[in-house]
Each structure stands twice: as C-alpha cells, then as structure tokens.
Design a protein around this motif. Structure first.
Motif, short mmCIF file in Angstrom:
data_model
loop_
_atom_site.label_atom_id
_atom_site.label_comp_id
_atom_site.label_asym_id
_atom_site.label_seq_id
_atom_site.Cartn_x
_atom_site.Cartn_y
_atom_site.Cartn_z
N PHE A 4 61.57 57.74 80.37
CA PHE A 4 62.08 56.43 80.02
C PHE A 4 61.62 55.44 81.10
O PHE A 4 61.94 55.61 82.27
CB PHE A 4 63.60 56.43 79.92
CG PHE A 4 64.13 55.34 79.06
CD1 PHE A 4 64.56 55.61 77.77
CD2 PHE A 4 64.21 54.04 79.52
CE1 PHE A 4 65.04 54.60 76.95
CE2 PHE A 4 64.68 53.02 78.73
CZ PHE A 4 65.11 53.30 77.43
N ILE A 5 60.86 54.43 80.68
CA ILE A 5 60.32 53.44 81.61
C ILE A 5 61.06 52.13 81.41
O ILE A 5 60.98 51.51 80.36
CB ILE A 5 58.81 53.24 81.38
CG1 ILE A 5 58.09 54.58 81.45
CG2 ILE A 5 58.25 52.24 82.38
CD1 ILE A 5 56.68 54.53 80.92
N ASN A 6 61.80 51.74 82.43
CA ASN A 6 62.62 50.54 82.38
C ASN A 6 62.05 49.51 83.35
O ASN A 6 61.32 49.86 84.27
CB ASN A 6 64.06 50.91 82.77
CG ASN A 6 65.09 49.94 82.26
OD1 ASN A 6 64.78 48.86 81.77
ND2 ASN A 6 66.35 50.31 82.40
N GLY A 7 62.39 48.27 83.14
CA GLY A 7 61.94 47.21 84.03
C GLY A 7 61.93 45.89 83.30
O GLY A 7 62.10 45.83 82.09
N SER A 8 61.72 44.85 84.04
CA SER A 8 61.70 43.50 83.48
C SER A 8 60.56 43.35 82.48
O SER A 8 59.57 44.07 82.52
CB SER A 8 61.53 42.48 84.60
OG SER A 8 61.49 41.18 84.07
N PHE A 9 60.71 42.36 81.63
CA PHE A 9 59.62 42.00 80.74
C PHE A 9 58.45 41.57 81.61
O PHE A 9 58.62 40.83 82.56
CB PHE A 9 60.05 40.85 79.82
CG PHE A 9 61.34 41.13 79.10
CD1 PHE A 9 61.36 41.99 78.02
CD2 PHE A 9 62.53 40.58 79.54
CE1 PHE A 9 62.55 42.27 77.39
CE2 PHE A 9 63.73 40.85 78.90
CZ PHE A 9 63.74 41.71 77.81
N GLY A 10 57.26 42.09 81.33
CA GLY A 10 56.08 41.71 82.09
C GLY A 10 55.78 42.56 83.30
O GLY A 10 54.80 42.33 83.98
N VAL A 11 56.61 43.57 83.57
CA VAL A 11 56.40 44.38 84.77
C VAL A 11 55.35 45.48 84.57
O VAL A 11 54.83 46.02 85.53
CB VAL A 11 57.74 44.98 85.29
CG1 VAL A 11 58.17 46.17 84.45
CG2 VAL A 11 57.65 45.33 86.76
N GLY A 12 55.02 45.81 83.33
CA GLY A 12 53.98 46.81 83.07
C GLY A 12 54.45 48.07 82.37
O GLY A 12 53.76 49.10 82.40
N LYS A 13 55.58 48.02 81.70
CA LYS A 13 56.12 49.21 81.02
C LYS A 13 55.19 49.74 79.94
O LYS A 13 54.91 50.94 79.90
CB LYS A 13 57.48 48.89 80.38
CG LYS A 13 58.58 48.54 81.34
CD LYS A 13 59.88 48.20 80.64
CE LYS A 13 59.77 47.10 79.62
NZ LYS A 13 59.39 45.77 80.13
N THR A 14 54.72 48.87 79.08
CA THR A 14 53.88 49.31 77.97
C THR A 14 52.54 49.82 78.46
O THR A 14 52.03 50.83 77.97
CB THR A 14 53.70 48.17 76.95
OG1 THR A 14 55.00 47.76 76.51
CG2 THR A 14 52.87 48.61 75.77
N THR A 15 51.97 49.17 79.45
CA THR A 15 50.70 49.63 80.03
C THR A 15 50.87 51.03 80.59
O THR A 15 50.07 51.93 80.31
CB THR A 15 50.23 48.66 81.13
OG1 THR A 15 50.03 47.37 80.55
CG2 THR A 15 48.95 49.14 81.78
N LEU A 16 51.92 51.24 81.38
CA LEU A 16 52.18 52.55 81.95
C LEU A 16 52.44 53.58 80.87
O LEU A 16 51.91 54.70 80.92
CB LEU A 16 53.38 52.49 82.92
CG LEU A 16 53.84 53.83 83.49
CD1 LEU A 16 52.73 54.51 84.28
CD2 LEU A 16 55.09 53.62 84.35
N ALA A 17 53.24 53.24 79.87
CA ALA A 17 53.56 54.18 78.79
C ALA A 17 52.30 54.62 78.06
O ALA A 17 52.11 55.82 77.78
CB ALA A 17 54.55 53.54 77.81
N THR A 18 51.41 53.69 77.77
CA THR A 18 50.16 54.01 77.09
C THR A 18 49.31 54.96 77.94
O THR A 18 48.74 55.93 77.44
CB THR A 18 49.38 52.72 76.78
OG1 THR A 18 50.21 51.88 75.98
CG2 THR A 18 48.10 53.01 76.04
#
Length: 165
Positions: A4-18
C-alpha cells in the motif's frame, strides 16, 4: 502480500506503483479510485460527499476487492489521511505493507504545477497537500520513504525494504 503506497497527491504514488508491478513477478495494480468513482457515481445523487472515501461502502469494497485478488502481490496507490479510514482499510489487510511517501510541500506543489493547470492552485489536490503531508507521516507501523529522489531511487528504496519483509 499487499503493498500500500500512501502519500500526498503529486508525491509519486502511481509512478512507484507502476514500477513495482513491472519489477515484482506476478504483481498487479489495484486502483481504489476506480471503486470510489463508481460508488460516487451511484450514491452521489442520494448522499453527496466531497470525498468518496467518506462512503463507508468505498472502504469496505476496497478491502473486499483487494483480498480477492489472485496475485501474490497487489500494489495499491492511494492517499488516505483520515486515521479512521486508515484503520478501516489498510489495517484490515493482514498482509499489507504500508509505505508513506514523504516530500516537502513545496516539492509536491512544484510537481503538481508541472502536471498542468488542472492541478494548480485552488484545485482539489492542491488545497489538500498540507493536510496530506502532515497526516501520512503520523500513521503507525508505516515505512517512511523519502520521495524527493528520482523515481528509480524511490523504487530501489522500496524494493530494498520489501526484501527484508
């Protein structure tokens, strides 16, 4: 295992998840925003809310659907700041590893601005940056990750921590 990758909008969650899905054999990406937007589409007329996470059904469905994934690793990028919602989602996943991506507010706002005017001042994501930055770093039993580096550096940090789990 659930990452589970949490963090502010714009911090890079989706990039890291991909990137994690590309690096971990058999991993799948699960996006709770899809669940939220569908629930909001149906219930928004009956019970309008500002954030689909306010629907208890969203929290329940998110956990339900993650638990039913057949993959050995489910990667979930999602900003959750409310401590009650955190307990009702992440803590209900017994094999979840929570990573909190952290960066200074100025860095996150710079990244949001770089995305274009739909992420600029007065937008939903922009006005929540401060709250997100403060909340995410306070959740217990979370792995804090410095998200100010390059995407590859952040990926390496998370993969290194996952090796030890």
């Amino acid at each position: 295992m659930v990452v589970f990758i949490n963090g502010s909008f714009g911090v890079g969650k989706t990039t890291l998840a991909t990137q994690l899905v590309e690096q971990i054999p058999g991993a799948v990406l699960f996006d709770p925003e899809i669940v939220g937007s569908q629930i909001h589409r149906v219930l928004g007329r009956v019970r309008p809310v500002d954030d689909f996470q306010d629907y208890r059904l969203w929290r329940w469905m998110t956990v339900f659907l993650i638990k039913r994934q057949k993959s050995p690793c489910v990667v979930v990028p999602m900003t959750i700041v409310d401590p009650v919602y955190f307990e009702q989602t992440i803590r209900r996943l017994p094999d979840a590893h929570h990573f909190a991506l952290e960066a200074r507010e100025e860095e996150i706002r710079r990244r949001l601005e770089a995305r274009g005017p739909e992420y600029g001042p007065d937008t939903w994501a922009w006005v929540r940056v401060e709250r997100c930055c403060q909340a995410v770093s306070h959740f217990p039993r979370s792995e804090r990750i410095d998200a100010t580096g390059t995407p590859d550096e952040i990926l390496s940090a998370v993969l290194e921590r996952l090796k030890g789990l």
